[in-house]
Motif scaffolding. Structure first.
Motif, mmCIF file in Angstrom:
data_model
loop_
_atom_site.group_PDB
_atom_site.id
_atom_site.type_symbol
_atom_site.label_atom_id
_atom_site.label_comp_id
_atom_site.label_asym_id
_atom_site.label_seq_id
_atom_site.Cartn_x
_atom_site.Cartn_y
_atom_site.Cartn_z
ATOM 1 N N ARG A 1 -5.941 6.674 64.900
ATOM 2 C CA ARG A 1 -5.080 5.893 64.004
ATOM 3 C C ARG A 1 -4.181 4.941 64.793
ATOM 4 N N CYS B 1 -13.529 5.356 64.078
ATOM 5 C CA CYS B 1 -13.311 5.191 65.521
ATOM 6 C C CYS B 1 -14.192 4.084 66.086
ATOM 7 N N ILE C 1 -15.206 10.925 64.361
ATOM 8 C CA ILE C 1 -13.907 10.539 63.809
ATOM 9 C C ILE C 1 -14.091 9.255 63.010
ATOM 10 N N GLU D 1 -6.531 20.331 69.712
ATOM 11 C CA GLU D 1 -5.361 20.420 68.835
ATOM 12 C C GLU D 1 -5.666 19.794 67.478
ATOM 13 N N ASP D 2 -5.172 20.415 66.442
ATOM 14 C CA ASP D 2 -5.440 19.957 65.077
ATOM 15 C C ASP D 2 -5.119 18.478 64.913
ATOM 16 N N ASN D 3 -6.120 17.723 64.488
ATOM 17 C CA ASN D 3 -5.978 16.314 64.149
ATOM 18 C C ASN D 3 -5.545 15.442 65.324
ATOM 19 N N GLY E 1 -7.893 12.384 65.607
ATOM 20 C CA GLY E 1 -7.662 11.522 64.448
ATOM 21 C C GLY E 1 -6.372 10.736 64.578
ATOM 22 N N SER E 2 -5.326 11.385 65.088
ATOM 23 C CA SER E 2 -4.037 10.700 65.271
ATOM 24 C C SER E 2 -4.134 9.607 66.323
ATOM 25 N N GLY F 1 2.233 12.145 65.057
ATOM 26 C CA GLY F 1 2.357 11.876 63.620
ATOM 27 C C GLY F 1 3.691 11.288 63.232
#
Length: 1007
Positions: free
Chosen positions: A426, A461, A458, A417-419, A422-423, A386
């Motif tokens: 991105r 994606c 996601i 692991e959280d997000n 998604g990370s 992040g």
């Protein structure tokens, strides 16, 4: 076993010793056959011992003149056999892993044993013994064979031993090497690779180490401990929790500061820390590459002592190498344990340096990546994704990719692991270098089923991946395509891909792309988990044409990919029909008949695709478009002939294909041609062979071929064995469809006397009765079972064979038939009525005539009335009387059924009451049973044959004046209507009826 030896003990003093040796050999051979590995060596060993035992038993029967010299030789043989027995029993008590890692020693001991035994056998004083020359020759030949026999370690065992030695010498084995080595060991010793099974084997090996310690065999103890140290690095021997516990015990004992290297760690030539230290003949140690370069430059003296060296002598300094590695590991563990805080709190530059250091450590050794996992670096690294700093994110993506490649567990831990996902997604949308790194990480993560399930959800994606699919960067495009392919194994992801129009670029590349891209897209099409809607869309939008073009290529590997794609698309009948229209079938058939087709998988997939096409011909659209498959007699013959050249899987699919074709719009032609090529003979053989999967489908197809009642090519091939197999299937098969087909086949077999007799002799009546009475077995197919059973029964009730009829009656089947007249389906009612009719045709001649009583008896006893129809004594079992069976009322009610066939069958049965010597009695019975009204109504049905039968019957019934008068008004209009029909026969019969009723003049023009 050796009683003959014991019995001759008094005549031959050495026989007791021979007996003991034979018993020892017997125990040794038995134990040798139970040794779990080295089976070939122990088998050869056992064969030699068996031959010695045989010779000894032969020797005991000879007349011996010099027993003393023989006894000495036998005593020596006894000692050597005892040594062999000890070796074999020892091998049986050891663990499988022990036997493997000591293969060379065990094989060497086996060879020594057999050589020693051969030597003492040769010491038997043959010249001084008065024995036959044949036995003498056998002993000499056996001794030579034992000396010549080869005992050697198996090649696979040798390979494993070499890998173990390499690992011990290297001293730097990682987890992957240990895992691969352990799989090889498990395969070699024949145990599962499951954790519990391998753990158990190595616990047994540790017990063997303790046993070696008790024997004070320290060399063996050290060797086995080194092996265990190597293998304990694998996941199957040491769990993650155990590894973690050992790691933290070691880490907590090290302190917090790295140690400086010892002076001895440096190479005197390169001044770098050594990796592979070797000792020269001068006793000094150098880095191998440095001293070899020194020698290559022409120097032959020691750089330190200047003494002349033997350049061929370079001894690995294992102790120093191990010390250097331990120092490196200690400092690496301290570095890894302290660097994490820098990532969480350090300045930008410090964080980048720490990430670089971690990346170097991860690339250096797999064990370093394990230590990162244990120190919980995954959570910290995912948090850095992040960051706004692009360089941080890029380094993190690289490190996570390295961690992900190690294990399924690491992949899942990253994804959990959280997000995290998604990370990473991105990062796909960022600058090209970071995007490629994110793609590589996602591709590695997608090798986990759990991650695949998460990735498709996601947001964005799949759309980003589609964008990268057409990237100018070849590697990025390839990775995007591979990742999409991995995602496509889940239907939910395919749905998302379809929403994002993934199928359009796939189809575009398939149609217009380069040759390599077409093949790549075909591979995707073959593997992707398409939904039915996607399959329909692809075919509708033109996927078949480029696939057909590729199918016509000469490259077998391309054909394999194309066929796999066609197999998937053809699973929908609509697609199958389109494939037949576009000409896919003929290239598939030609590929199937190709003699060079060596791939069993390809052959199976081709047949499976043709089976799908055949099934599609049963779709209603096939009839509307007149679509057929296997049009020519040659294609039918060639395709059917394949079942004699293939295995059960393909045989079953070919049979299923023909089942479908037989039920298609052109089914009659297919069935006729199959009968013409004597398919029945082959199918009967398959049914008789009793290979369940093939048998079921062969029987179903055979049942299809009986549909047209054309038995011209059937009868010669039907055997009594075939009949018995059919009945066994009905009684014992767990598959309802097979049972239905078997009973259906019996119901349609040719009406030949010997076939019916075979059925009776094999217990067919009892089997049919059981099917009709058992309401629970195969309940889902009860209708078909009952219908086929009732139809099968008709062949046994023909009036031309009263003996068969009596067999049916004795089994109690008539009441069952009567019940079916009430509760059966229209088809069951029809066939039950046919059997009742055939029974009733025999009733008049079987009904016992009533004897008139004498005048004297008549005064005291009422006269016997007898059957109202047959005027004699009737019972169900003796004369099969309709009235006694209570069948009259159900048959009358059946006259009102909607099904014409049912009405006709019931009418035929009722009209048997009009036969015989007393037709008026039968007419009266029908009138009393209220059968006349429904019979008159039959005249209004549009069924010429039924109308004709009814007219003839009414003419006979109306001969009873009271019946005629009663039904004149009701019968007149239906008869008048019939006189208006075109059918001259009906008009004439109707006119006769009207004349009989007095409505028409007997001279009318209707006659």
């Amino acid at each position: 076993m050796a009683m003959d030896l014991l019995e001759s003990a008094s005549a031959f003093p050495a026989s007791e010793l021979i007996s003991n040796i034979v018993f020892t050999i017997f125990d040794t051979v038995k134990a040798a056959n139970e040794v779990v590995i080295h089976k070939e060596n122990f088998k050869r060993f056992s064969i030699h011992l068996d031959k010695i035992s045989f010779i000894l038993k032969s020797l005991s029967k000879e007349e011996i003149h010099n027993p003393e010299s023989l006894s000495k030789a036998l005593n020596a043989l006894d000692r050597e056999v005892q040594v062999a027995k000890q070796l074999v029993f020892e091998c049986n008590s050891r663990s499988k892993v022990y036997l493997l890692i000591n293969s060379r020693k065990i094989v060497s001991r086996l060879k020594c044993c057999i050589e020693d035994i051969s030597r003492v056998v040769s010491l038997i004083p043959l010249a001084s013994l008065d024995i036959n020359s044949g036995l003498n020759r056998e002993i000499s030949e056996l001794c030579q064979k034992m000396l010549d026999s080869e005992y050697q370690t198996a090649a696979v065992d040798e390979e494993i031993l070499e890998k173990i030695e390499t690992a011990i010498q290297d001293g730097n084995t990682d987890r992957s090497y240990a895992n691969q080595l352990l799989v090889c060991i498990a395969d070699a010793i024949g145990v599962s690779t499951e954790h519990d099974a391998l753990k158990r084997e190595f616990e047994e090996l540790k017990s063997d180490i303790e046993s070696a310690k008790s024997r004070k065999d320290m060399a063996e103890v050290l060797h086995m401990e080194q092996i265990i140290a190597v293998l304990e690095k694998s996941d199957s021997i040491t769990s993650a929790r155990e590894k973690e516990k050992k790691y933290f015990e070691k880490r907590n004992s090290l302190g917090r500061r790295p140690l400086l290297p010892l002076h001895s760690f440096y190479c005197p030539i390169s001044l770098d820390i050594m990796v592979d230290p070797v000792e020269t003949s001068s006793g000094k140690t150098f880095e191998r590459s440095a001293i070899e370069r020194w020698f290559a430059e022409g120097n032959n003296h020691c750089p330190l002592t200047m003494l002349t060296l033997d350049t061929s002598v370079l001894r690995p300094n294992k102790t120093l190498k191990q010390s250097i590695q331990e120092w490196k590991d200690r400092n690496t563990i301290i570095t890894i344990s302290t660097i994490k805080s820098n990532l969480e709190t350090g300045e930008e530059e410090e964080v980048l340096q720490s990430l670089d250091k971690l990346q170097d450590l991860c690339l250096e050794r797999e064990i370093h990546r394990e230590w990162l996992k244990m120190e919980n670096y995954i959570a910290v690294l995912v948090g850095l994704l992040g960051s706004k700093n692009r360089e941080k994110r890029k380094r993190v993506l690289i490190i996570l990719s390295l961690l992900a490649m190690d294990s399924e567990e690491n992949k899942e831990d990253i994804a959990k692991e959280d997000n995290a996902l998604g990370s990473i997604v991105r990062s796909l949308a960022r600058q090209i270098e970071e995007s490629k790194l994110a793609l590589e990480l996602l591709l590695e993560l997608s090798k986990s089923d759990m991650v695949i399930g998460l990735l498709g959800n996601i947001q964005g994606c799949i759309l980003l991946l589609l964008t990268m699919l057409n990237s100018d960067d070849v590697e990025a495009s390839k990775n995007a395509h591979e990742l999409l392919e991995n995602l496509s194994f889940l239907e939910q992801n395919v749905i998302e891909m379809a929403k994002a129009n993934y199928l359009k670029p796939l189809l575009l590349n398939l149609s217009t792309g380069q040759e390599s891209m077409k093949i790549t897209m075909t591979k995707t099409l073959a593997e992707i988990a398409l939904t039915d809607q996607n399959k329909l869309s692809l075919v509708k939008d033109g996927a078949l044409h480029p696939l057909l073009q590729l199918l016509l290529k000469n490259d077998v590997e391309i054909k394999k990919v194309v066929v796999k794609a066609l197999l998937q698309l053809s699973s929908l009948p609509e697609n199958g029909l389109q494939m037949i229209k576009e000409g896919v079938a003929q290239p598939l058939l030609e590929l199937l008949y190709c003699h060079s087709l060596q791939s069993p998988t390809l052959r199976e997939q081709v047949v499976a695709t043709i089976m799908h096409l055949a099934i599609s011909t049963t779709h209603q659209q096939a009839e509307a478009d007149w679509i057929s498959l296997l049009d020519s007699e040659e294609d039918i013959f060639k395709f059917f002939s394949l079942i004699s050249l293939t295995g059960p899987e393909i045989q079953s699919m070919i049979l299923k294909a023909f089942q479908a074709l037989c039920q298609s719009f052109f089914g009659f032609t297919i069935r006729m041609r199959l009968r013409q090529i004597s398919a029945a003979k082959v199918l009967i053989q398959f049914v008789e062979l009793n290979t369940e999967k093939v048998r079921v489908n062969a029987l179903k197809l055979f049942h299809c071929l009986t549909e047209d009642n054309d038995f011209s090519n059937f009868s010669p091939h039907i055997t009594e064995k075939f009949i018995k197999v059919l009945l066994t299937i009905i009684e014992a098969s767990d598959e309802a469809e097979e049972m239905v087909a078997a009973m259906g086949t019996i119901s349609r077999l040719p009406q030949e006397t010997h076939i019916t007799q075979w059925l009776l002799d094999s217990g067919a009546l009892q089997t049919i009765l059981a099917c009709l009475k058992d309401q629970h077995k195969h309940a889902s197919h009860k209708k078909e079972v009952t219908e086929n059973s009732v139809q099968a029964l008709c062949r046994f009730t023909v009036s031309t064979n009263v003996a068969w009829q009596k067999r049916v009656a004795e089994e109690g089947l008539i009441p069952v038939l009567v019940q079916l007249l009430v509760s059966g389906t229209p088809f069951s009612k029809q066939n039950a009525a046919i059997s009742i009719k055939q029974f009733s045709e025999s009733s008049y001649r079987l009904s016992k005539q009533i004897k008139k009583p004498s005048i004297f008896k008549a005064c005291f006893k009422a006269s016997e009335i007898g059957c109202k129809a047959h005027k004699g004594t009737c019972t169900v079992e003796s004369s099969f009387c309709i009235l006694q069976a209570n069948a009259l009322d159900p048959l009358v009610r059946m006259l009102g059924e909607h099904d014409v066939g049912t009405c006709e069958a019931s009418l035929d049965a009722l009209l048997t009451l009009l036969d015989g010597e007393a037709p008026h009695s039968g007419s009266k019975v029908l009138a009393d049973a209220n059968a006349i009204t429904p019979m008159i109504k039959l005249l209004s049905l549009q069924a010429t044959r039924l109308q004709e039968k009814t007219l003839i019957a009414l003419e006979q019934i109306f001969q009873l004046e009271e019946v005629k008068n009663k039904y004149k008004a009701m019968a007149t209009m239906p008869l008048v209507d019939l006189t208006q029909k075109k059918d001259g026969r009906l008009r004439s019969l109707a006119a006769k009826g009207l004349a009989q009723l007095g409505v028409l003049d007997k001279q009318s023009s209707y006659f």
